[in-house]
Design an enzyme around this catalytic site. Structure first.
Site, PDB file in Angstrom:
ATOM      1  N   GLU A 161      -9.136  12.558  12.010  1.00  0.00           N
ATOM      2  CA  GLU A 161      -8.327  11.323  12.601  1.00  0.00           C
ATOM      3  C   GLU A 161      -7.428  11.676  13.526  1.00  0.00           C
ATOM      4  O   GLU A 161      -6.598  12.301  13.689  1.00  0.00           O
ATOM      5  CB  GLU A 161      -7.530  10.623  11.397  1.00  0.00           C
ATOM      6  CG  GLU A 161      -6.773   9.425  11.811  1.00  0.00           C
ATOM      7  CD  GLU A 161      -6.226   8.761  10.724  1.00  0.00           C
ATOM      8  OE1 GLU A 161      -5.457   7.349  10.668  1.00  0.00           O
ATOM      9  OE2 GLU A 161      -6.263   9.251   9.611  1.00  0.00           O
ATOM     10  N   LYS A 183       0.798  -1.218  -0.049  1.00  0.00           N
ATOM     11  CA  LYS A 183       0.193  -0.008   0.091  1.00  0.00           C
ATOM     12  C   LYS A 183       0.955   0.985   0.046  1.00  0.00           C
ATOM     13  O   LYS A 183       1.864   1.241   0.522  1.00  0.00           O
ATOM     14  CB  LYS A 183      -0.965  -0.114   1.227  1.00  0.00           C
ATOM     15  CG  LYS A 183      -1.608   1.477   1.278  1.00  0.00           C
ATOM     16  CD  LYS A 183      -2.517   1.216   2.659  1.00  0.00           C
ATOM     17  CE  LYS A 183      -3.162   2.546   2.744  1.00  0.00           C
ATOM     18  NZ  LYS A 183      -3.879   2.865   4.053  1.00  0.00           N
TER      19      LYS A 183
END
Length: 382
Positions: free
Chosen positions: A184, A135
């Site tokens: 976040e 990723k």
């Protein structure tokens, strides 16, 4: 008295915030306003940051025993952390604001052509499928001319409008301000309790309630997005495990909403083993998570350096505060912009995995850019 704890609503401190003269950090646990600079922490990189801050607390002799500021994405770049001359705290801003679906203005944000980004995502997908890494998070930066721009009202609007759980306006010095509204939480420590909320896996929201609900349900069921989220949540849990006991990690992600996006999130909680481990030490141990970098981290960093045509600076770093007792809160620096004499830079990124589609990732980053562009009143940026 240099340190003040107030029972006033956090909107009072927002009203006192002035870009270039103070810094503000708004979270679900309260509002913090740092005014003036008593001392700036001289930083040499991420690894030594907790020790450098501890040395400042031990020697500065100032009653404000808290650092406030931001840490960049790159591990060897200097942070902007200060001990303020005066620190004021207040309760949360009224009741928690609702998070409605994207407004018509946000939904009307035109697609922002970026063939370079599409090509970079396509290259990353090829590399992932070839086994180079699993990723990578690729970002975009928009540069906007804005002579004399003052981010003060934008920061207030982001906080009052519920654009993100963590709103910030950080004085970077030299007439520059880092501001935004991040959804976040990287990590927080309050007493012995530790919490984190990694987000990964996203989809833009819709103004149509039925379509918005369909998108949310689809995100929860998306194999691609759940796969992406697993990288982030497992990495955060593994990073906290050496410091925590009774670490609780959800078995399934849940939905987190902002006005522009749906995200997959996992609220991780635990109890710290050693009270001498500060929130800043925890944050540096976790940074950067796969949610803003990728995995394996070292290879993903190299891919970012190759594929992104700009320096991230404080984007995808961390922003917040830590005090001498070890308590503190650090949010991931996303949904943000940097303003200064040369104008504004607005940032957004997306996680790229083997199943990623370049055009879909372009659309996702456009929606994420909408948080700041809407607050700025900028729509026609194509």
């Amino acid at each position: 008295m240099s340190v003040a704890v107030s029972t006033l609503d956090g909107t009072d401190l927002l009203d006192a915030y002035t870009a270039g003269q103070s810094s503000v950090f708004v979270s679900p646990s309260g509002t913090l306003l740092a005014e003036g600079v008593h001392e700036e922490v001289n930083t040499s990189g991420l690894a030594d940051l907790p020790a450098q801050v501890a040395d400042v607390f031990a020697t500065c002799g100032h009653p404000v025993r808290t650092v406030v500021g931001a840490v960049p994405f790159a591990p060897d770049a200097p942070a902007r952390l200060i001990v303020p001359e005066r620190l004021r705290r207040a309760a949360v801003i009224g009741s928690a604001p609702a998070v409605p679906a994207a407004s018509a203005a946000r939904e009307s944000l035109p697609p922002i052509p970026d063939p370079g980004y599409v090509a970079a995502v396509a290259r990353a997908v090829e590399d992932i499928r070839a086994g180079a890494y699993t990723k990578v998070v690729l970002a975009r930066a928009l540069r906007l001319a804005a002579d004399g721009f003052d981010p003060t009202p934008v920061v207030r609007g982001l906080a009052l409008g519920g654009a993100g759980s963590y709103t910030f306006g950080i004085d970077l010095g030299g007439g520059r301000t880092l501001f935004g509204a991040s959804p976040e939480l990287l990590v927080a420590r309050h007493g012995r309790m530790v919490s984190a909320n990694p987000l990964a896996g996203s989809i833009p929201r819709s103004t149509d309630p039925a379509e918005d609900a369909r998108r949310a349900a689809g995100l929860l069921e998306s194999a691609k997005d759940r796969h992406e989220h697993t990288f982030a949540s497992e990495a955060v849990a593994e990073g906290l495990l050496p410091f925590c006991r009774d670490l609780r990690v959800p078995s399934e992600p849940t939905l987190t909403a902002t006005p522009t996006m749906w995200h997959l999130g996992s609220r991780i909680t635990g109890e710290i083993r050693d009270p001498d481990v500060s929130s800043l030490a925890l944050a540096t141990a976790l940074h950067p998570t796969p949610a803003v970098c990728g995995t394996p981290a070292a290879v993903a960093r190299r891919a970012i350096a190759e594929l992104e045509p700009f320096d991230r600076g404080f984007f995808a770093g961390m922003v917040g505060w830590s005090d001498a007792s070890g308590d503190g809160e650090w949010a991931v620096t996303i949904r943000c912009a940097t303003s200064g004499p040369d104008g504004l830079e607005v940032y957004a990124g997306a996680g790229i995995v083997a199943a990623s589609d370049p055009d879909s990732e372009l659309a996702e980053t456009t929606a994420k850019l909408g948080t700041i562009l809407t607050a700025l009143g900028v729509f026609d940026v194509a």
